[in-house]
Design a protein around this motif. Structure first.
Motif, PDB file in Angstrom:
ATOM      1  N   SER A  78      31.252  27.322  75.035  1.00 18.39           N
ATOM      2  CA  SER A  78      32.354  27.305  76.002  1.00 18.39           C
ATOM      3  C   SER A  78      32.806  25.904  76.396  1.00 18.39           C
ATOM      4  O   SER A  78      33.769  25.767  77.150  1.00 18.39           O
ATOM      5  CB  SER A  78      31.950  28.076  77.266  1.00 18.39           C
ATOM      6  N   GLU A  79      32.118  24.847  75.924  1.00 13.11           N
ATOM      7  CA  GLU A  79      32.498  23.488  76.332  1.00 13.11           C
ATOM      8  C   GLU A  79      32.180  22.486  75.230  1.00 13.11           C
ATOM      9  O   GLU A  79      31.138  22.565  74.583  1.00 13.11           O
ATOM     10  CB  GLU A  79      31.756  23.078  77.610  1.00 13.11           C
ATOM     11  N   ASP A  80      33.108  21.554  75.026  1.00 16.43           N
ATOM     12  CA  ASP A  80      32.906  20.438  74.103  1.00 16.43           C
ATOM     13  C   ASP A  80      33.174  19.140  74.861  1.00 16.43           C
ATOM     14  O   ASP A  80      34.147  19.044  75.621  1.00 16.43           O
ATOM     15  CB  ASP A  80      33.850  20.527  72.906  1.00 16.43           C
ATOM     16  N   VAL A  81      32.305  18.138  74.653  1.00 18.72           N
ATOM     17  CA  VAL A  81      32.425  16.866  75.371  1.00 18.72           C
ATOM     18  C   VAL A  81      32.515  15.724  74.358  1.00 18.72           C
ATOM     19  O   VAL A  81      31.753  15.682  73.390  1.00 18.72           O
ATOM     20  CB  VAL A  81      31.224  16.648  76.321  1.00 18.72           C
ATOM     21  N   TYR A  82      33.437  14.794  74.623  1.00 25.03           N
ATOM     22  CA  TYR A  82      33.674  13.659  73.726  1.00 25.03           C
ATOM     23  C   TYR A  82      33.533  12.352  74.496  1.00 25.03           C
ATOM     24  O   TYR A  82      33.975  12.239  75.656  1.00 25.03           O
ATOM     25  CB  TYR A  82      35.068  13.757  73.107  1.00 25.03           C
ATOM     26  N   LYS A  83      32.925  11.366  73.841  1.00 26.74           N
ATOM     27  CA  LYS A  83      32.657  10.067  74.459  1.00 26.74           C
ATOM     28  C   LYS A  83      33.690   9.046  73.992  1.00 26.74           C
ATOM     29  O   LYS A  83      33.917   8.881  72.794  1.00 26.74           O
ATOM     30  CB  LYS A  83      31.247   9.611  74.084  1.00 26.74           C
ATOM     31  N   VAL A  84      34.297   8.368  74.958  1.00 25.57           N
ATOM     32  CA  VAL A  84      35.306   7.339  74.671  1.00 25.57           C
ATOM     33  C   VAL A  84      34.808   6.008  75.222  1.00 25.57           C
ATOM     34  O   VAL A  84      34.513   5.911  76.416  1.00 25.57           O
ATOM     35  CB  VAL A  84      36.661   7.698  75.315  1.00 25.57           C
ATOM     36  N   VAL A  85      34.709   5.006  74.359  1.00 24.64           N
ATOM     37  CA  VAL A  85      34.300   3.672  74.794  1.00 24.64           C
ATOM     38  C   VAL A  85      35.529   2.765  74.779  1.00 24.64           C
ATOM     39  O   VAL A  85      36.143   2.550  73.727  1.00 24.64           O
ATOM     40  CB  VAL A  85      33.198   3.094  73.885  1.00 24.64           C
ATOM     41  N   LEU A  86      35.881   2.254  75.956  1.00 23.15           N
ATOM     42  CA  LEU A  86      37.050   1.389  76.109  1.00 23.15           C
ATOM     43  C   LEU A  86      36.568  -0.053  76.259  1.00 23.15           C
ATOM     44  O   LEU A  86      36.003  -0.416  77.296  1.00 23.15           O
ATOM     45  CB  LEU A  86      37.843   1.830  77.347  1.00 23.15           C
ATOM     46  N   PRO A  87      36.770  -0.906  75.236  1.00 22.22           N
ATOM     47  CA  PRO A  87      36.212  -2.261  75.288  1.00 22.22           C
ATOM     48  C   PRO A  87      36.926  -3.207  76.250  1.00 22.22           C
ATOM     49  O   PRO A  87      36.363  -4.208  76.669  1.00 22.22           O
ATOM     50  CB  PRO A  87      36.352  -2.750  73.844  1.00 22.22           C
ATOM     51  N   LYS A  88      38.176  -2.874  76.588  1.00 18.39           N
ATOM     52  CA  LYS A  88      38.894  -3.683  77.564  1.00 18.39           C
ATOM     53  C   LYS A  88      39.888  -2.788  78.299  1.00 18.39           C
ATOM     54  O   LYS A  88      40.166  -1.661  77.870  1.00 18.39           O
ATOM     55  CB  LYS A  88      39.616  -4.846  76.891  1.00 18.39           C
ATOM     56  N   SER A  89      40.399  -3.278  79.402  1.00 16.36           N
ATOM     57  CA  SER A  89      41.322  -2.475  80.205  1.00 16.36           C
ATOM     58  C   SER A  89      42.564  -2.117  79.399  1.00 16.36           C
ATOM     59  O   SER A  89      43.035  -2.890  78.563  1.00 16.36           O
ATOM     60  CB  SER A  89      41.728  -3.238  81.464  1.00 16.36           C
ATOM     61  N   GLY A  90      43.107  -0.928  79.664  1.00 16.74           N
ATOM     62  CA  GLY A  90      44.310  -0.506  78.966  1.00 16.74           C
ATOM     63  C   GLY A  90      44.733   0.882  79.382  1.00 16.74           C
ATOM     64  O   GLY A  90      44.035   1.569  80.140  1.00 16.74           O
ATOM     65  N   ARG A  91      45.892   1.285  78.900  1.00 15.25           N
ATOM     66  CA  ARG A  91      46.418   2.622  79.194  1.00 15.25           C
ATOM     67  C   ARG A  91      45.904   3.603  78.153  1.00 15.25           C
ATOM     68  O   ARG A  91      46.171   3.461  76.956  1.00 15.25           O
ATOM     69  CB  ARG A  91      47.943   2.607  79.209  1.00 15.25           C
ATOM     70  N   LEU A 125      42.507  17.487  69.386  1.00 11.87           N
ATOM     71  CA  LEU A 125      42.386  16.470  70.430  1.00 11.87           C
ATOM     72  C   LEU A 125      42.491  15.066  69.827  1.00 11.87           C
ATOM     73  O   LEU A 125      41.921  14.794  68.769  1.00 11.87           O
ATOM     74  CB  LEU A 125      41.033  16.619  71.133  1.00 11.87           C
ATOM     75  N   SER A 126      43.207  14.184  70.513  1.00  9.82           N
ATOM     76  CA  SER A 126      43.216  12.763  70.150  1.00  9.82           C
ATOM     77  C   SER A 126      43.280  11.934  71.421  1.00  9.82           C
ATOM     78  O   SER A 126      43.805  12.384  72.447  1.00  9.82           O
ATOM     79  CB  SER A 126      44.393  12.425  69.232  1.00  9.82           C
ATOM     80  N   VAL A 127      42.726  10.729  71.352  1.00  8.23           N
ATOM     81  CA  VAL A 127      42.735   9.797  72.484  1.00  8.23           C
ATOM     82  C   VAL A 127      43.279   8.462  71.973  1.00  8.23           C
ATOM     83  O   VAL A 127      42.770   7.928  70.978  1.00  8.23           O
ATOM     84  CB  VAL A 127      41.331   9.606  73.084  1.00  8.23           C
ATOM     85  N   GLN A 128      44.287   7.941  72.651  1.00 11.27           N
ATOM     86  CA  GLN A 128      44.960   6.739  72.175  1.00 11.27           C
ATOM     87  C   GLN A 128      45.020   5.677  73.267  1.00 11.27           C
ATOM     88  O   GLN A 128      45.131   5.992  74.451  1.00 11.27           O
ATOM     89  CB  GLN A 128      46.373   7.075  71.697  1.00 11.27           C
ATOM     90  N   CYS A 129      44.943   4.434  72.823  1.00  9.40           N
ATOM     91  CA  CYS A 129      45.119   3.292  73.719  1.00  9.40           C
ATOM     92  C   CYS A 129      45.839   2.196  72.935  1.00  9.40           C
ATOM     93  O   CYS A 129      45.198   1.323  72.328  1.00  9.40           O
ATOM     94  CB  CYS A 129      43.780   2.792  74.256  1.00  9.40           C
TER      95      CYS A 129
END
Length: 420
Positions: free
Chosen positions: A171-184, A251-255
């Motif tokens: 019922s749940e999937d979790v994804y880890k996002v590492v942001l190396p510097k500040s951004g949108r 799902l996609s994550v963009q910066c």
């Protein structure tokens, strides 16, 4: 007395054996499981002495399972269970008879594993049934288990798209996002689920945003996106069930703030043997030409020179750079420029009575005739290279200069003829 006890125990034993035998006949596990192939109809019979049949289905990968039953029985039960005996669904199918079956179907999104379809007696009804199980693989590329922050699947910013599945048993999937510097950071979800929740949290569990995405179905996804300006750090995207809805999502994550700018590329001609320009220092520069890719490194100041085969005029080159953080820029599209001049035209004999100049030059070029620095006429060549320039007659001995100019304005050498 001892003889009486022996008779009693013998009688009791016979009763116990008979009872156990009877129970075995009536038990829900009377039938041995039968492997059931997908997309194949099988027939079974519920009788007083065989009141249940059990079928095994094996899912090598997650997908949607549809169970269909045509029942010729007044009433019968059907259930789908997992290997631990947990019930996925159970139904009572009624109003079937030998001439007109009761039709029923249900589906479930399931993870890989072994499952059992059980058809068993309801009351005293008996008769025939037809059973069929269809299966469609989800083709999800998520990596299980990813059910919490400690098991979270890393997802690469800007470059990775994940197809996931919310199922009956996940019922749940979790994804880890590492942001190396500040951004949108922008999170995008295409949901093929009737309703699903999505949330973005920081490493402390603080919620950045949370949304309910509705109105998705297997043919037409519900599209959603949201963004947040974030500091560097670790974040988690959670996609989790809303109610009982299940299905696929993308799902996609963009910066974009992390991406290097596309390289600056100098002109590339149909004589060039290198692609040169400037980009981020110590980056990996790629030049894609049709299906081939040529790579090289930029220096400490960002200059690069990538050897390539000579290309034809009009060929498109796609140039990008990957920086030392592993982020790849958008592509810079460069069109190969024609820098090779056409050959000098051929010119047929011109007399003092001629009203045209004729000959051959590069096809689809422009042929221009001069007397001194004055243009006396011009014309386009046809696909065979022939041309006809209309002029007023010139005096015998007049020198006429003829050149060809291609579509890139490259000029040929001169052809000089004298009027006869």
């Amino acid at each position: 007395m001892k003889s009486g006890k022996k008779i009693f125990f013998l009688f009791f034993g016979l009763i116990l054996i008979f009872t156990i035998s009877s129970l075995k006949t009536k038990t829900a596990f009377a039938s041995s499981p039968t492997d059931l192939p997908f997309d194949t109809s099988v027939s079974g019979y519920i009788t007083d002495t065989d009141n249940q049949q059990i079928y095994t289905i094996n899912l090598k990968q997650a997908g949607r399972v549809t169970v269909k039953l045509d029942s010729y029985i007044g009433g019968v039960n059907i259930a789908l269970e997992d290997s631990e005996g947990n019930e996925v669904f159970r139904h009572y199918v009624s109003e079937g008879n030998s001439a007109d079956p009761g039709k029923w179907s249900d589906w479930a999104d399931l993870e890989a594993g072994t499952y059992y379809v059980k058809v068993y007696q309801a009351g005293s009804s008996t008769g025939k049934y037809d059973l069929k199980v269809n299966y469609v693989a989800a083709h999800n590329n998520e990596i299980e288990p990813n059910d919490g922050t400690t098991q979270a699947q890393p997802i690469a910013l800007n470059s990775q798209t994940v197809t996931g599945l919310i199922s009956w048993n996940d019922s749940e999937d979790v994804y880890k996002v590492v942001l190396p510097k500040s951004g949108r950071v922008t999170v995008k979800l295409d949901s093929y689920i009737g309703g699903v929740n999505i949330a973005l949290e920081d490493s402390e569990g603080n919620e950045v945003f949370r949304h309910y995405v509705s109105e998705g179905n297997s043919a037409d996804p519900g599209k959603w996106s949201d963004w947040a300006d974030l500091k560097s750090g670790t974040y988690y995207v959670k996609v989790y069930q809303a109610g009982s809805s299940t299905g696929q999502y993308v799902l996609s994550v963009q910066c974009p703030d992390l991406l290097p700018a596309p390289p600056t590329v100098n002109m590339v001609s149909n004589k060039s043997k290198t692609v040169t320009g400037k980009t981020v220092p110590n980056g990996t520069v790629s030049v894609k030409i049709n299906s081939k890719v040529y790579t090289g490194k930029s220096d400490s100041k960002g200059y690069f020179s990538i050897p390539i085969p000579v290309q034809s005029n009009g060929t498109k080159l796609y140039v990008s750079v990957k920086d030392k953080m592993g982020y790849t820029s958008n592509e810079k599209v460069v069109v190969v420029v024609d820098k090779i001049p056409p050959a000098a035209p051929s010119v047929n004999t011109i007399s003092s009575k001629s009203t045209t100049i004729t000959g051959k030059a590069e096809p689809n070029s422009t042929v221009i005739a001069y007397v001194g620095s004055r243009t006396i006429g011009s014309a386009k060549t046809d696909k065979s290279g022939k041309y006809v320039i209309r002029i007023t007659p010139k005096k015998t001995g007049t020198s006429i200069k003829v050149i060809a100019m291609d579509g890139s304005r490259n000029r040929s050498a001169e052809r000089i003829v004298k009027v006869k």
